[in-house]
Scaffold this motif. Structure first.
Motif, PDB file in Angstrom:
ATOM      1  N   PRO A   1       0.811  -1.225   0.000  1.00 16.96           N
ATOM      2  CA  PRO A   1       0.000   0.000   0.000  1.00 16.96           C
ATOM      3  C   PRO A   1       0.838   1.266   0.000  1.00 16.96           C
ATOM      4  N   LYS A   2       0.242   2.319  -0.563  1.00 11.81           N
ATOM      5  CA  LYS A   2       0.843   3.648  -0.524  1.00 11.81           C
ATOM      6  C   LYS A   2      -0.014   4.624   0.271  1.00 11.81           C
ATOM      7  N   THR A   3      -1.253   4.243   0.535  1.00  9.76           N
ATOM      8  CA  THR A   3      -2.169   5.106   1.280  1.00  9.76           C
ATOM      9  C   THR A   3      -2.811   4.302   2.405  1.00  9.76           C
ATOM     10  N   TRP A   4      -3.395   5.007   3.374  1.00  8.08           N
ATOM     11  CA  TRP A   4      -4.111   4.334   4.453  1.00  8.08           C
ATOM     12  C   TRP A   4      -5.262   3.487   3.900  1.00  8.08           C
ATOM     13  N   LYS A   5      -5.972   4.028   2.932  1.00 13.30           N
ATOM     14  CA  LYS A   5      -7.106   3.297   2.362  1.00 13.30           C
ATOM     15  C   LYS A   5      -6.640   1.979   1.752  1.00 13.30           C
ATOM     16  N   GLN A   6      -5.508   2.014   1.042  1.00 13.81           N
ATOM     17  CA  GLN A   6      -4.978   0.786   0.454  1.00 13.81           C
ATOM     18  C   GLN A   6      -4.500  -0.175   1.533  1.00 13.81           C
ATOM     19  N   LEU A   7      -3.913   0.359   2.609  1.00 17.89           N
ATOM     20  CA  LEU A   7      -3.468  -0.497   3.706  1.00 17.89           C
ATOM     21  C   LEU A   7      -4.644  -1.228   4.326  1.00 17.89           C
ATOM     22  N   ALA A   8      -5.734  -0.505   4.571  1.00 17.85           N
ATOM     23  CA  ALA A   8      -6.927  -1.136   5.152  1.00 17.85           C
ATOM     24  C   ALA A   8      -7.529  -2.150   4.190  1.00 17.85           C
ATOM     25  N   SER A   9      -7.516  -1.836   2.905  1.00 20.64           N
ATOM     26  CA  SER A   9      -8.048  -2.767   1.915  1.00 20.64           C
ATOM     27  C   SER A   9      -7.228  -4.052   1.870  1.00 20.64           C
ATOM     28  N   ASP A  10      -5.897  -3.916   1.845  1.00 26.57           N
ATOM     29  CA  ASP A  10      -5.028  -5.096   1.864  1.00 26.57           C
ATOM     30  C   ASP A  10      -5.250  -5.905   3.132  1.00 26.57           C
ATOM     31  N   ALA A  11      -5.357  -5.202   4.261  1.00 30.14           N
ATOM     32  CA  ALA A  11      -5.578  -5.905   5.527  1.00 30.14           C
ATOM     33  C   ALA A  11      -6.895  -6.658   5.514  1.00 30.14           C
ATOM     34  N   GLY A  12      -7.911  -6.080   4.884  1.00 34.51           N
ATOM     35  CA  GLY A  12      -9.199  -6.761   4.795  1.00 34.51           C
ATOM     36  C   GLY A  12      -9.112  -8.058   4.006  1.00 34.51           C
ATOM     37  N   VAL A  13      -8.361  -8.028   2.902  1.00 36.38           N
ATOM     38  CA  VAL A  13      -8.170  -9.248   2.104  1.00 36.38           C
ATOM     39  C   VAL A  13      -7.420 -10.301   2.907  1.00 36.38           C
ATOM     40  N   LEU A  14      -6.379  -9.878   3.606  1.00 41.00           N
ATOM     41  CA  LEU A  14      -5.592 -10.814   4.408  1.00 41.00           C
ATOM     42  C   LEU A  14      -6.437 -11.422   5.526  1.00 41.00           C
ATOM     43  N   LYS A  15      -7.281 -10.618   6.147  1.00 34.28           N
ATOM     44  CA  LYS A  15      -8.158 -11.134   7.190  1.00 34.28           C
ATOM     45  C   LYS A  15      -9.086 -12.209   6.632  1.00 34.28           C
ATOM     46  N   ALA A  16      -9.650 -11.937   5.469  1.00 31.60           N
ATOM     47  CA  ALA A  16     -10.556 -12.902   4.845  1.00 31.60           C
ATOM     48  C   ALA A  16      -9.848 -14.207   4.506  1.00 31.60           C
ATOM     49  N   ARG A  17      -8.555 -14.159   4.316  1.00 31.48           N
ATOM     50  CA  ARG A  17      -7.775 -15.348   4.001  1.00 31.48           C
ATOM     51  C   ARG A  17      -7.220 -16.025   5.257  1.00 31.48           C
ATOM     52  N   GLY A  18      -7.607 -15.536   6.417  1.00 35.13           N
ATOM     53  CA  GLY A  18      -7.244 -16.198   7.659  1.00 35.13           C
ATOM     54  C   GLY A  18      -5.921 -15.772   8.267  1.00 35.13           C
ATOM     55  N   VAL A  19      -5.342 -14.663   7.814  1.00 30.69           N
ATOM     56  CA  VAL A  19      -4.096 -14.179   8.408  1.00 30.69           C
ATOM     57  C   VAL A  19      -4.397 -13.683   9.819  1.00 30.69           C
ATOM     58  N   LYS A  20      -3.617 -14.112  10.777  1.00 33.54           N
ATOM     59  CA  LYS A  20      -3.885 -13.836  12.194  1.00 33.54           C
ATOM     60  C   LYS A  20      -3.822 -12.343  12.499  1.00 33.54           C
ATOM     61  N   TYR A  21      -2.769 -11.688  12.048  1.00 31.61           N
ATOM     62  CA  TYR A  21      -2.605 -10.240  12.239  1.00 31.61           C
ATOM     63  C   TYR A  21      -2.477  -9.589  10.856  1.00 31.61           C
ATOM     64  N   PRO A  22      -3.575  -9.178  10.239  1.00 30.29           N
ATOM     65  CA  PRO A  22      -3.450  -8.507   8.929  1.00 30.29           C
ATOM     66  C   PRO A  22      -2.511  -7.302   9.006  1.00 30.29           C
ATOM     67  N   TYR A  23      -2.710  -6.441  10.018  1.00 36.87           N
ATOM     68  CA  TYR A  23      -1.752  -5.388  10.339  1.00 36.87           C
ATOM     69  C   TYR A  23      -1.530  -5.434  11.845  1.00 36.87           C
ATOM     70  N   ALA A  24      -0.300  -5.621  12.265  1.00 40.70           N
ATOM     71  CA  ALA A  24       0.013  -5.661  13.688  1.00 40.70           C
ATOM     72  C   ALA A  24       0.269  -4.239  14.183  1.00 40.70           C
ATOM     73  N   LEU A  25      -0.528  -3.821  15.192  1.00 39.77           N
ATOM     74  CA  LEU A  25      -0.476  -2.455  15.705  1.00 39.77           C
ATOM     75  C   LEU A  25      -0.043  -2.477  17.173  1.00 39.77           C
ATOM     76  N   PRO A  26       1.274  -2.517  17.441  1.00 40.38           N
ATOM     77  CA  PRO A  26       1.736  -2.636  18.820  1.00 40.38           C
ATOM     78  C   PRO A  26       1.708  -1.301  19.570  1.00 40.38           C
ATOM     79  N   LEU A  27       0.611  -1.084  20.294  1.00 40.78           N
ATOM     80  CA  LEU A  27       0.470   0.096  21.140  1.00 40.78           C
ATOM     81  C   LEU A  27       0.571  -0.280  22.610  1.00 40.78           C
TER      82      LEU A  27
END
Length: 417
Positions: free
Chosen positions: A163-189
């Motif tokens: 991704p180059k934008t936040w929208k693309q990052l969220a879109s990619d993460a959504g696809v990864l989630k649908a494919r069963g990826v445990k942490y589509p985007y890991a957000l360590p806060l």
């Protein structure tokens, strides 16, 4: 192509009256030196590096001896603080922060210690971050920056592009989630390093922790907008994995990435080697921004400093001038997959095909922004971020309220400086 032009455009800090030398002209002295252990397994590699460097220096400067102590990162800052409080400050300390000691008048400035060519050789953003009241006290020892890491295999299987934008990052993460990826985007806060992940997102949203004159702007409209997006469009849509971001520490997120359980996260150079050692194929791109690639990313530096207590200015300067030659700088940086803090060593690293991947981080470092480490208030602000920022993205969290609370801590701490 080297980084010299880019760094020159940013400006380097040149010393006015350097006093360092390694020609043996300084008077006799025994220096005490405390440094951090960078060995990921707490092994002896850091000790061996310094032993070799000190041995060569002592042969060329027979009147100067150095007593070295290598301590774990978990205790080194606290141990130096105890030594200083007890009236037994080391002559040289290589630790995580210099600001309190500089504010108390306990440190030599870089002008006092280093020859002009050595001080002028520091990368501009790092030299600036080492300043307090426009004078440099913290000398950058090694540096790092961040890129967005992604798992190439997971992306290829899903037919995704980085991704180059936040929208693309969220879109990619959504696809990864649908494919069963445990942490589509890991957000360590989580409390380990929440201040770093937070700064990366604030910068990508167009703001940061402070304005151009160093005043904290944590609750700025841009920053509130950034955390509203994180809460609603990333965390709220279940794209950050099974652990609440406020409970997820960087170490655990990195471990999950090396096990192939993370689609994307913000990573530093050391994670690259750790992941590849586990067979994870890594892609790296600059941090996405709201409407395109972020214009700047977070830089990080560890610091080395000279204490005034024992009056060994010339001897400390002689040793530091030697420690910052290209050979020594590159030896240390490359053994731990970190970035050199000097222009000349960065140029050499950038031109070395053996370290091609590190060049991507060097390119980002040239325009990076470091946390406000020169402010004595930063310790309190950083602590508040670590404690509170995870609440901003909880289901019932209020980003504006949380950022306001942290801003109040920051304003009070800054007023007390």
């Amino acid at each position: 192509m080297g980084l010299t032009a880019a760094i020159a455009a940013l400006g380097m800090t040149a010393g006015l009256s350097g006093c360092g030398s390694d020609d043996g002209s300084s008077g006799d002295a025994t220096l005490s030196m405390v440094v951090a252990n960078y060995d990921p397994d707490e092994g002896s590699s850091t000790q061996k590096y310094w032993d070799g460097l000190i041995s060569t220096f002592e042969k060329n400067n027979p009147g100067i001896k150095i007593n070295l102590k290598v301590l774990s990162w978990t205790v080194v800052d606290a141990e130096v603080a105890k030594m200083v409080k007890a009236g037994h400050a080391p002559d040289i300390a290589q630790i995580g922060s210099y600001a309190d000691y500089a504010a108390q008048g306990k440190l030599y400035s870089a002008d006092d210690l280093l020859s002009i060519p050595v001080q002028a050789n520091f990368l501009g953003p790092l030299a600036d971050a080492g300043q307090q009241d426009r004078k440099q006290y913290g000398m950058p020892f090694v540096a790092s920056t961040r890129l967005l890491f992604y798992n190439k295999e997971l992306f290829t299987e899903a037919g995704l592009t980085p991704p180059k934008t936040w929208k693309q990052l969220a879109s990619d993460a959504g696809v990864l989630k649908a494919r069963g990826v445990k942490y589509p985007y890991a957000l360590p806060l989580g409390p380990e390093e929440a201040q770093a992940e937070t700064q990366m997102w604030l910068l990508s949203g167009g703001d940061g922790y402070t304005d151009g004159v160093g005043t904290y702007t944590i609750n700025s409209p841009q920053n509130i907008k950034t955390f509203d997006w994180l809460k609603n469009d990333l965390v709220g849509k279940g794209l950050t994995g099974p652990v609440a971001p406020g409970k997820l520490n960087r170490k655990d997120a990195f471990a999950a990435f090396t096990h192939g359980d993370v689609g994307m996260l913000n990573g530093h150079p050391q994670l690259l080697q750790q992941a590849e050692d586990k067979g994870v194929k890594v892609g790296m791109v600059p941090m996405p921004g709201l409407n395109g690639t972020s214009k700047t990313t977070m830089g990080v530096s560890d610091w080395i400093m000279g204490f005034k207590q024992n009056g060994h200015r010339e001897q400390i300067g002689a040793f530091l001038d030697y420690a910052f030659n290209d050979r020594n700088v590159l030896d240390f940086a490359t053994r731990y997959d970190l970035l050199p803090p000097t222009v000349s060593a960065s140029d050499k690293l950038a031109d070395d095909p053996e370290h091609e991947e590190l060049k991507k981080f060097l390119d980002e470092l040239a325009t990076s922004q470091l946390p406000p480490v020169g402010k004595t208030s930063w310790a309190a602000v950083s602590g508040s971020i670590k404690k509170q920022i995870g609440k901003a993205v909880e289901p019932n969290g209020n980003p504006e309220s949380v950022l306001n609370q942290i801003q109040n801590v920051a304003a009070a701490a800054q007023a007390a400086e």
